[in-house]
Design a protein around this motif. Sequence first.
Motif, PDB file in Angstrom:
ATOM      1  N   LEU A  57      30.352  33.949  17.677  1.00  0.00           N
ATOM      2  CA  LEU A  57      30.218  33.073  18.841  1.00  0.00           C
ATOM      3  C   LEU A  57      28.878  32.338  18.845  1.00  0.00           C
ATOM      4  CD1 LEU A  57      31.722  35.291  21.683  1.00  0.00           C
ATOM      5  CD2 LEU A  57      32.605  33.081  20.898  1.00  0.00           C
ATOM      6  N   LEU A  58      27.880  32.927  18.219  1.00  0.00           N
ATOM      7  CA  LEU A  58      26.566  32.283  18.178  1.00  0.00           C
ATOM      8  C   LEU A  58      26.615  30.965  17.418  1.00  0.00           C
ATOM      9  CD1 LEU A  58      24.321  35.418  17.507  1.00  0.00           C
ATOM     10  CD2 LEU A  58      24.865  34.340  19.698  1.00  0.00           C
ATOM     11  N   ASN A  59      27.627  30.787  16.564  1.00  0.00           N
ATOM     12  CA  ASN A  59      27.784  29.525  15.838  1.00  0.00           C
ATOM     13  C   ASN A  59      28.261  28.397  16.740  1.00  0.00           C
ATOM     14  OD1 ASN A  59      27.091  30.807  13.397  1.00  0.00           O
ATOM     15  ND2 ASN A  59      29.222  31.391  12.997  1.00  0.00           N
ATOM     16  N   HIS A  60      28.681  28.737  17.954  1.00  0.00           N
ATOM     17  CA  HIS A  60      29.162  27.720  18.893  1.00  0.00           C
ATOM     18  C   HIS A  60      28.067  27.235  19.838  1.00  0.00           C
ATOM     19  CE1 HIS A  60      33.582  28.241  18.099  1.00  0.00           C
ATOM     20  NE2 HIS A  60      33.136  29.390  17.634  1.00  0.00           N
ATOM     21  N   ILE A  61      26.882  27.782  19.705  1.00  0.00           N
ATOM     22  CA  ILE A  61      25.813  27.422  20.642  1.00  0.00           C
ATOM     23  C   ILE A  61      25.310  26.010  20.388  1.00  0.00           C
ATOM     24  CG2 ILE A  61      23.428  27.902  21.290  1.00  0.00           C
ATOM     25  CD1 ILE A  61      24.035  30.872  20.968  1.00  0.00           C
ATOM     26  N   GLU A  62      24.966  25.724  19.140  1.00  0.00           N
ATOM     27  CA  GLU A  62      24.360  24.430  18.818  1.00  0.00           C
ATOM     28  C   GLU A  62      25.421  23.397  18.450  1.00  0.00           C
ATOM     29  OE1 GLU A  62      21.267  23.758  19.324  1.00  0.00           O
ATOM     30  OE2 GLU A  62      20.773  25.835  19.841  1.00  0.00           O
ATOM     31  N   PRO A  63      25.255  22.169  18.892  1.00  0.00           N
ATOM     32  CA  PRO A  63      26.173  21.098  18.476  1.00  0.00           C
ATOM     33  C   PRO A  63      26.078  20.863  16.979  1.00  0.00           C
ATOM     34  CG  PRO A  63      24.765  20.414  20.308  1.00  0.00           C
ATOM     35  CD  PRO A  63      24.201  21.690  19.786  1.00  0.00           C
ATOM     36  N   VAL A  64      27.125  20.312  16.406  1.00  0.00           N
ATOM     37  CA  VAL A  64      27.126  19.989  14.981  1.00  0.00           C
ATOM     38  C   VAL A  64      27.215  18.473  14.801  1.00  0.00           C
ATOM     39  CG1 VAL A  64      28.152  22.187  14.328  1.00  0.00           C
ATOM     40  CG2 VAL A  64      29.643  20.247  14.789  1.00  0.00           C
ATOM     41  N   TRP A  65      26.528  17.989  13.777  1.00  0.00           N
ATOM     42  CA  TRP A  65      26.593  16.557  13.472  1.00  0.00           C
ATOM     43  C   TRP A  65      27.949  16.242  12.870  1.00  0.00           C
ATOM     44  CZ3 TRP A  65      24.541  13.692   8.664  1.00  0.00           C
ATOM     45  CH2 TRP A  65      24.635  12.306   8.856  1.00  0.00           C
ATOM     46  N   LEU A  97      29.548  14.968   5.261  1.00  0.00           N
ATOM     47  CA  LEU A  97      28.326  15.499   5.868  1.00  0.00           C
ATOM     48  C   LEU A  97      28.590  16.217   7.182  1.00  0.00           C
ATOM     49  CD1 LEU A  97      25.773  12.603   5.192  1.00  0.00           C
ATOM     50  CD2 LEU A  97      26.201  14.672   3.855  1.00  0.00           C
ATOM     51  N   TYR A  98      29.857  16.379   7.544  1.00  0.00           N
ATOM     52  CA  TYR A  98      30.176  17.085   8.785  1.00  0.00           C
ATOM     53  C   TYR A  98      29.531  18.470   8.789  1.00  0.00           C
ATOM     54  CZ  TYR A  98      32.734  19.295  12.581  1.00  0.00           C
ATOM     55  OH  TYR A  98      33.051  19.958  13.739  1.00  0.00           O
ATOM     56  N   ASP A  99      28.895  18.822   9.898  1.00  0.00           N
ATOM     57  CA  ASP A  99      28.265  20.134  10.109  1.00  0.00           C
ATOM     58  C   ASP A  99      27.106  20.383   9.145  1.00  0.00           C
ATOM     59  OD1 ASP A  99      27.795  22.541  11.319  1.00  0.00           O
ATOM     60  OD2 ASP A  99      29.427  23.625  10.350  1.00  0.00           O
ATOM     61  N   THR A 100      26.482  19.313   8.666  1.00  0.00           N
ATOM     62  CA  THR A 100      25.238  19.465   7.911  1.00  0.00           C
ATOM     63  C   THR A 100      24.072  19.182   8.851  1.00  0.00           C
ATOM     64  OG1 THR A 100      25.255  17.142   7.190  1.00  0.00           O
ATOM     65  CG2 THR A 100      26.328  18.772   5.750  1.00  0.00           C
ATOM     66  N   PRO A 101      22.877  19.656   8.534  1.00  0.00           N
ATOM     67  CA  PRO A 101      21.736  19.431   9.425  1.00  0.00           C
ATOM     68  C   PRO A 101      21.451  17.941   9.601  1.00  0.00           C
ATOM     69  CG  PRO A 101      21.232  21.145   7.818  1.00  0.00           C
ATOM     70  CD  PRO A 101      22.523  20.512   7.380  1.00  0.00           C
ATOM     71  N   TYR A 102      21.111  17.562  10.825  1.00  0.00           N
ATOM     72  CA  TYR A 102      20.689  16.187  11.085  1.00  0.00           C
ATOM     73  C   TYR A 102      19.225  16.237  11.473  1.00  0.00           C
ATOM     74  CZ  TYR A 102      20.411  11.431  12.762  1.00  0.00           C
ATOM     75  OH  TYR A 102      20.049  10.107  12.924  1.00  0.00           O
ATOM     76  N   ASP A 103      18.376  15.667  10.644  1.00  0.00           N
ATOM     77  CA  ASP A 103      16.941  15.668  10.901  1.00  0.00           C
ATOM     78  C   ASP A 103      16.559  14.386  11.622  1.00  0.00           C
ATOM     79  OD1 ASP A 103      16.610  18.112   9.563  1.00  0.00           O
ATOM     80  OD2 ASP A 103      16.506  17.081   7.624  1.00  0.00           O
ATOM     81  N   GLY A 104      15.885  14.530  12.728  1.00  0.00           N
ATOM     82  CA  GLY A 104      15.431  13.349  13.448  1.00  0.00           C
ATOM     83  C   GLY A 104      15.985  13.288  14.853  1.00  0.00           C
ATOM     84  N   VAL A 105      15.543  12.264  15.565  1.00  0.00           N
ATOM     85  CA  VAL A 105      15.956  12.043  16.950  1.00  0.00           C
ATOM     86  C   VAL A 105      17.394  11.538  16.979  1.00  0.00           C
ATOM     87  CG1 VAL A 105      15.412  10.792  19.076  1.00  0.00           C
ATOM     88  CG2 VAL A 105      13.570  11.505  17.548  1.00  0.00           C
ATOM     89  N   TRP A 106      18.166  12.024  17.920  1.00  0.00           N
ATOM     90  CA  TRP A 106      19.574  11.643  17.998  1.00  0.00           C
ATOM     91  C   TRP A 106      19.773  10.186  18.393  1.00  0.00           C
ATOM     92  CZ3 TRP A 106      23.053  15.973  20.522  1.00  0.00           C
ATOM     93  CH2 TRP A 106      22.942  17.137  19.743  1.00  0.00           C
ATOM     94  N   LYS A 137      19.384  -6.041  21.095  1.00  0.00           N
ATOM     95  CA  LYS A 137      18.620  -4.795  21.146  1.00  0.00           C
ATOM     96  C   LYS A 137      19.546  -3.596  20.898  1.00  0.00           C
ATOM     97  CE  LYS A 137      15.197  -6.603  24.407  1.00  0.00           C
ATOM     98  NZ  LYS A 137      14.553  -6.427  25.753  1.00  0.00           N
ATOM     99  N   PRO A 138      20.001  -3.423  19.660  1.00  0.00           N
ATOM    100  CA  PRO A 138      20.896  -2.303  19.384  1.00  0.00           C
ATOM    101  C   PRO A 138      20.156  -0.960  19.389  1.00  0.00           C
ATOM    102  CG  PRO A 138      20.353  -3.450  17.359  1.00  0.00           C
ATOM    103  CD  PRO A 138      19.732  -4.251  18.463  1.00  0.00           C
ATOM    104  N   THR A 139      20.905   0.097  19.630  1.00  0.00           N
ATOM    105  CA  THR A 139      20.404   1.454  19.500  1.00  0.00           C
ATOM    106  C   THR A 139      21.261   2.203  18.490  1.00  0.00           C
ATOM    107  OG1 THR A 139      21.719   2.128  21.420  1.00  0.00           O
ATOM    108  CG2 THR A 139      19.395   1.614  21.805  1.00  0.00           C
ATOM    109  N   LYS A 140      20.681   3.237  17.897  1.00  0.00           N
ATOM    110  CA  LYS A 140      21.352   3.998  16.845  1.00  0.00           C
ATOM    111  C   LYS A 140      21.506   5.440  17.307  1.00  0.00           C
ATOM    112  CE  LYS A 140      20.707   4.976  11.876  1.00  0.00           C
ATOM    113  NZ  LYS A 140      19.781   4.733  10.733  1.00  0.00           N
ATOM    114  N   TRP A 141      22.723   5.979  17.196  1.00  0.00           N
ATOM    115  CA  TRP A 141      23.046   7.300  17.723  1.00  0.00           C
ATOM    116  C   TRP A 141      23.623   8.186  16.618  1.00  0.00           C
ATOM    117  CZ3 TRP A 141      23.740   7.995  23.410  1.00  0.00           C
ATOM    118  CH2 TRP A 141      23.334   6.864  24.138  1.00  0.00           C
ATOM    119  N   ALA A 142      23.156   9.425  16.560  1.00  0.00           N
ATOM    120  CA  ALA A 142      23.776  10.429  15.693  1.00  0.00           C
ATOM    121  C   ALA A 142      24.830  11.153  16.531  1.00  0.00           C
ATOM    122  CB  ALA A 142      22.731  11.418  15.183  1.00  0.00           C
TER     123      ALA A 142
END
Length: 433
Positions: free
Chosen positions: A192-200, A257-266, A295-300
Amino acid sequence: MGVKLRVAICGGGIGGLTLAVALSRYHDIQVDVYEAAGQFKEIGAGVMIWARTWEILSMLGMAEDFARIAHAPPDQAPGIGFDYRRSDHPQEGSRFYLFQVPYGCIRFHRAQFLDVLINHLPDGVAHFGKRLTTYTYSPSSHGRDGGQITLHFADDSTAECDLLVGCDGIKSTIRKQMLTDHVRKHGGDPKLLNHIEPVWSGTTAYRGLIPVHRLVKPDGRKHRTIDSPMMDKHVVSYSISAGSIVNVVTFASQPQLYDTPYDGVWVTNCSPAEIQACYAGWEPEVDELLKCIEKPTKWAIHELKPLPFYFTGRVVLLGDAAHAMTPHQGAGAGQAIEDAFILAEVLGHRQTTLSTLSRALTAYERVRLPMANHVLKGSRQSGNMYEFNGPLADNLVPLGPLIGSQWDWLWDSTPQTERDRALGMLHYARASL
């Protein structure tokens, strides 16, 4: 009539405020909304809902106010959900599927949507600058009805409630503690601890707003998206703010890249050149659209792994805290509103008291969890299809109907039948005693 239940809602987004408005109809329920920020606010520009969500807003007495801020006043006539086009070639694109449903796709500006909910919120309910850090439950020695939850906020203040509702979004503090406590204090499955953090999700989105007048040529010809929500492979565009603004969201995915670490601001700002380069060589209609974004924005784009339960004890999750999903079916806000509607209906029922609270939460979970998890999974599958990464790749003839079948949840049931099913569980539980 005295208060039978004190409900604390942590998070003042669309789901939390809808729940507060819905619960305010019951005079024997005390409602408090704790918002971390100094005011209610929404991230992002556009929000869309479908007919089943509109029915809920109508039942809660807010349809007239929401109709004023929609892209156009909603009606039951068939409308365009999305006009699917293949647009990733330099030549003019072509439609390969037209998705139509009653009411079509009902669109709003997020800030205006939130304002309607705020205007329906009773006085004295909202508390700002209250960032929850932890909660504790203190059982009473006076029987099963006793005990309370104490909320601990970052400003060193505290508050008490009988039921804590986690509406604190995809990075939910409440979800983290609920799952951690369940594993470490109560012997729950460590997985269940794997469900705590969101995944990219492996997807990056670019967002931008365009005043409608910039999409009208001198000879009066209008860009198609002004009147029709468009899905150009995976460039989504639709009008909001009573038709005065076009909201554009484009997606670039790397499924591997699903469920791989995402480094940086979302969420970050980016240059117009970056978004234009990402879709260079696409049809002129897309090129014309993207060149109007200043003025676009970029979202992970992140999501949650589907949860196996939504509550433990007197703590329950709602909205993105329970089932944050990718935006590919325009369902995130609608699913949060459905959560709020069903939870309010079971909590407000005359049979729900402190001693029967677990039954009400079980009914909520049994109705909402399967549906929300189904939409969560389906939204990711739809996103893959839009970019031709699904099982049919770019075989457009069968792909269109397959995309359409992903929306079956819109009419397989209604909010009324879901509510009746939940309330039926309360009656059954009482009859079984």
